[in-house]
Write a protein that holds these residues in place. Structure first.
Motif, PDB file in Angstrom:
ATOM      1  N   ALA A  42       0.824  -1.208   0.000  1.00 20.34           N
ATOM      2  CA  ALA A  42       0.000   0.000   0.000  1.00 20.34           C
ATOM      3  C   ALA A  42       0.861   1.262   0.000  1.00 20.34           C
ATOM      4  O   ALA A  42       0.553   2.235  -0.695  1.00 20.34           O
ATOM      5  N   ALA A  43       1.956   1.247   0.740  1.00 26.07           N
ATOM      6  CA  ALA A  43       2.841   2.412   0.771  1.00 26.07           C
ATOM      7  C   ALA A  43       3.511   2.636  -0.582  1.00 26.07           C
ATOM      8  O   ALA A  43       3.708   3.775  -1.007  1.00 26.07           O
ATOM      9  N   ALA A  44       3.844   1.559  -1.276  1.00 18.91           N
ATOM     10  CA  ALA A  44       4.551   1.679  -2.557  1.00 18.91           C
ATOM     11  C   ALA A  44       3.628   1.991  -3.725  1.00 18.91           C
ATOM     12  O   ALA A  44       4.021   2.694  -4.653  1.00 18.91           O
ATOM     13  N   THR A  45       2.396   1.477  -3.686  1.00 22.10           N
ATOM     14  CA  THR A  45       1.514   1.605  -4.851  1.00 22.10           C
ATOM     15  C   THR A  45       0.300   2.485  -4.616  1.00 22.10           C
ATOM     16  O   THR A  45      -0.343   2.913  -5.563  1.00 22.10           O
ATOM     17  N   GLY A  46      -0.066   2.702  -3.354  1.00 19.82           N
ATOM     18  CA  GLY A  46      -1.254   3.495  -3.058  1.00 19.82           C
ATOM     19  C   GLY A  46      -2.548   2.703  -3.072  1.00 19.82           C
ATOM     20  O   GLY A  46      -3.628   3.275  -2.972  1.00 19.82           O
ATOM     21  N   VAL A  47      -2.460   1.391  -3.229  1.00 22.48           N
ATOM     22  CA  VAL A  47      -3.646   0.546  -3.256  1.00 22.48           C
ATOM     23  C   VAL A  47      -3.320  -0.757  -2.527  1.00 22.48           C
ATOM     24  O   VAL A  47      -2.160  -1.169  -2.484  1.00 22.48           O
ATOM     25  N   SER A  48      -4.335  -1.378  -1.931  1.00 27.78           N
ATOM     26  CA  SER A  48      -4.077  -2.619  -1.201  1.00 27.78           C
ATOM     27  C   SER A  48      -3.754  -3.751  -2.177  1.00 27.78           C
ATOM     28  O   SER A  48      -4.084  -3.694  -3.357  1.00 27.78           O
ATOM     29  N   VAL A  49      -3.135  -4.788  -1.672  1.00 31.04           N
ATOM     30  CA  VAL A  49      -2.687  -5.908  -2.504  1.00 31.04           C
ATOM     31  C   VAL A  49      -3.853  -6.553  -3.235  1.00 31.04           C
ATOM     32  O   VAL A  49      -3.839  -6.679  -4.469  1.00 31.04           O
ATOM     33  N   MET A  50      -4.852  -6.981  -2.506  1.00 28.90           N
ATOM     34  CA  MET A  50      -5.941  -7.713  -3.136  1.00 28.90           C
ATOM     35  C   MET A  50      -6.821  -6.805  -3.990  1.00 28.90           C
ATOM     36  O   MET A  50      -7.391  -7.251  -4.979  1.00 28.90           O
ATOM     37  N   ARG A  51      -6.906  -5.544  -3.668  1.00 33.71           N
ATOM     38  CA  ARG A  51      -7.631  -4.602  -4.538  1.00 33.71           C
ATOM     39  C   ARG A  51      -6.882  -4.462  -5.864  1.00 33.71           C
ATOM     40  O   ARG A  51      -7.495  -4.412  -6.931  1.00 33.71           O
ATOM     41  N   VAL A 133      21.849   9.948  16.440  1.00 31.29           N
ATOM     42  CA  VAL A 133      22.059  11.059  17.347  1.00 31.29           C
ATOM     43  C   VAL A 133      21.472  10.677  18.696  1.00 31.29           C
ATOM     44  O   VAL A 133      20.299  10.297  18.786  1.00 31.29           O
ATOM     45  N   ALA A 134      22.298  10.743  19.727  1.00 39.65           N
ATOM     46  CA  ALA A 134      21.816  10.462  21.075  1.00 39.65           C
ATOM     47  C   ALA A 134      21.244  11.743  21.651  1.00 39.65           C
ATOM     48  O   ALA A 134      21.858  12.803  21.575  1.00 39.65           O
ATOM     49  N   ALA A 135      20.054  11.650  22.180  1.00 36.15           N
ATOM     50  CA  ALA A 135      19.408  12.828  22.746  1.00 36.15           C
ATOM     51  C   ALA A 135      18.745  12.431  24.052  1.00 36.15           C
ATOM     52  O   ALA A 135      18.569  11.253  24.352  1.00 36.15           O
ATOM     53  N   GLY A 136      18.350  13.426  24.789  1.00 29.69           N
ATOM     54  CA  GLY A 136      17.672  13.188  26.051  1.00 29.69           C
ATOM     55  C   GLY A 136      16.240  12.742  25.813  1.00 29.69           C
ATOM     56  O   GLY A 136      15.817  12.503  24.685  1.00 29.69           O
ATOM     57  N   PRO A 137      15.500  12.650  26.890  1.00 28.15           N
ATOM     58  CA  PRO A 137      14.101  12.232  26.788  1.00 28.15           C
ATOM     59  C   PRO A 137      13.312  13.193  25.898  1.00 28.15           C
ATOM     60  O   PRO A 137      13.589  14.388  25.839  1.00 28.15           O
ATOM     61  N   LEU A 138      12.322  12.657  25.228  1.00 30.65           N
ATOM     62  CA  LEU A 138      11.501  13.434  24.314  1.00 30.65           C
ATOM     63  C   LEU A 138      10.048  13.228  24.690  1.00 30.65           C
ATOM     64  O   LEU A 138       9.589  12.092  24.840  1.00 30.65           O
ATOM     65  N   LEU A 139       9.337  14.302  24.858  1.00 31.67           N
ATOM     66  CA  LEU A 139       7.926  14.247  25.186  1.00 31.67           C
ATOM     67  C   LEU A 139       7.146  14.559  23.926  1.00 31.67           C
ATOM     68  O   LEU A 139       7.355  15.590  23.286  1.00 31.67           O
ATOM     69  N   VAL A 140       6.259  13.653  23.559  1.00 32.74           N
ATOM     70  CA  VAL A 140       5.437  13.838  22.368  1.00 32.74           C
ATOM     71  C   VAL A 140       3.983  13.880  22.801  1.00 32.74           C
ATOM     72  O   VAL A 140       3.523  13.016  23.543  1.00 32.74           O
ATOM     73  N   ALA A 141       3.266  14.884  22.333  1.00 32.14           N
ATOM     74  CA  ALA A 141       1.846  15.019  22.645  1.00 32.14           C
ATOM     75  C   ALA A 141       1.065  15.041  21.340  1.00 32.14           C
ATOM     76  O   ALA A 141       1.540  15.542  20.330  1.00 32.14           O
ATOM     77  N   GLY A 142      -0.107  14.490  21.382  1.00 35.14           N
ATOM     78  CA  GLY A 142      -0.928  14.492  20.178  1.00 35.14           C
ATOM     79  C   GLY A 142      -2.164  13.641  20.362  1.00 35.14           C
ATOM     80  O   GLY A 142      -2.447  13.150  21.447  1.00 35.14           O
ATOM     81  N   VAL A 143      -2.884  13.496  19.287  1.00 34.49           N
ATOM     82  CA  VAL A 143      -4.057  12.638  19.274  1.00 34.49           C
ATOM     83  C   VAL A 143      -3.828  11.580  18.205  1.00 34.49           C
ATOM     84  O   VAL A 143      -3.042  11.771  17.278  1.00 34.49           O
ATOM     85  N   GLY A 144      -4.496  10.497  18.338  1.00 33.91           N
ATOM     86  CA  GLY A 144      -4.306   9.428  17.365  1.00 33.91           C
ATOM     87  C   GLY A 144      -5.589   8.670  17.116  1.00 33.91           C
ATOM     88  O   GLY A 144      -6.534   8.744  17.890  1.00 33.91           O
ATOM     89  N   ASP A 145      -5.588   7.971  16.022  1.00 30.08           N
ATOM     90  CA  ASP A 145      -6.709   7.129  15.648  1.00 30.08           C
ATOM     91  C   ASP A 145      -6.211   6.151  14.610  1.00 30.08           C
ATOM     92  O   ASP A 145      -5.117   6.320  14.072  1.00 30.08           O
ATOM     93  N   ARG A 146      -6.993   5.133  14.288  1.00 29.84           N
ATOM     94  CA  ARG A 146      -6.604   4.146  13.276  1.00 29.84           C
ATOM     95  C   ARG A 146      -7.386   4.411  12.000  1.00 29.84           C
ATOM     96  O   ARG A 146      -8.582   4.677  12.032  1.00 29.84           O
ATOM     97  N   PHE A 147      -6.678   4.321  10.867  1.00 38.96           N
ATOM     98  CA  PHE A 147      -7.289   4.496   9.569  1.00 38.96           C
ATOM     99  C   PHE A 147      -6.814   3.394   8.652  1.00 38.96           C
ATOM    100  O   PHE A 147      -5.678   2.945   8.745  1.00 38.96           O
ATOM    101  N   SER A 148      -7.686   2.973   7.740  1.00 37.78           N
ATOM    102  CA  SER A 148      -7.288   1.960   6.770  1.00 37.78           C
ATOM    103  C   SER A 148      -6.681   2.659   5.554  1.00 37.78           C
ATOM    104  O   SER A 148      -6.797   3.872   5.393  1.00 37.78           O
ATOM    105  N   VAL A 149      -6.066   1.881   4.691  1.00 37.52           N
ATOM    106  CA  VAL A 149      -5.457   2.420   3.478  1.00 37.52           C
ATOM    107  C   VAL A 149      -6.524   3.048   2.592  1.00 37.52           C
ATOM    108  O   VAL A 149      -6.300   4.070   1.960  1.00 37.52           O
ATOM    109  N   ASP A 150      -7.703   2.444   2.558  1.00 37.23           N
ATOM    110  CA  ASP A 150      -8.772   2.918   1.689  1.00 37.23           C
ATOM    111  C   ASP A 150      -9.522   4.110   2.263  1.00 37.23           C
ATOM    112  O   ASP A 150     -10.249   4.780   1.535  1.00 37.23           O
ATOM    113  N   ASN A 151      -9.376   4.386   3.562  1.00 37.18           N
ATOM    114  CA  ASN A 151     -10.146   5.457   4.169  1.00 37.18           C
ATOM    115  C   ASN A 151      -9.253   6.310   5.053  1.00 37.18           C
ATOM    116  O   ASN A 151      -9.210   6.142   6.249  1.00 37.18           O
TER     117      ASN A 151
END
Length: 162
Positions: A42-51, A133-151
């Protein structure tokens, strides 16, 4: 030389298009898990395998019909559909016309056919060597959700929620 799993999967699909294909077979041939091939393809072609498999088979059937193939059931079975009705429904959903109409018109005009995807195999020689690159602790904030390739339509809404 085929290097990525997506390239291997494309080669396998195109060379076995008229044979029964399963996601497990394609993943095994590419040497990765079925979950990995789904993401990589999907990342390489933009469409799922079976589609992609389904679109390629329907496109080849449309070409055969426009060339005057007399037996729609034979094309349906070759495209891995179990019946004339299932094939006609999938064909109409994809192209907006029935197989009979394509055969009668002997034309592919207006049909969005899926051509074989050709992966660029040009090596990238101008990439800088990776660095760590070695760095100190990193704090990441955000929101997330799951999405399919088609949507992926909900992704912009995540920015508004953030």
């Amino acid at each position: 030389m085929l290097t990525s799993p997506a390239q291997k999967a494309l080669w396998y699909i195109e060379s076995h298009l008229s044979a029964p294909l399963s996601l497990d077979d394609i993943a095994a041939m590419a040497g990765v898990s079925r979950f990995h091939i789904v993401r990589a393809f999907a990342a390489a072609t933009g469409v799922s395998v079976m589609r992609y498999v389904r679109l390629r088979r329907l496109s080849e059937a449309a070409r055969a019909l426009a060339s005057g193939a007399p037996d729609i059931l034979g094309l349906a079975l070759e495209a891995d559909y179990g019946s004339h009705e299932a094939f006609t429904r999938a064909f109409r959903d994809q192209f907006g016309v029935t197989p009979e109409k394509v055969r009668a018109s002997a034309s592919l005009d207006g049909l969005a056919l899926q051509e074989p995807v050709l992966m660029d195999q040009t090596p990238l020689s101008d990439l800088a060597a990776p660095r760590f690159v070695a760095a100190g602790p990193l704090l990441v904030a955000g929101v997330g959700d799951r999405f399919s390739v088609d949507n992926g339509a909900g992704i912009p809404a995540l920015w508004r929620r953030f």
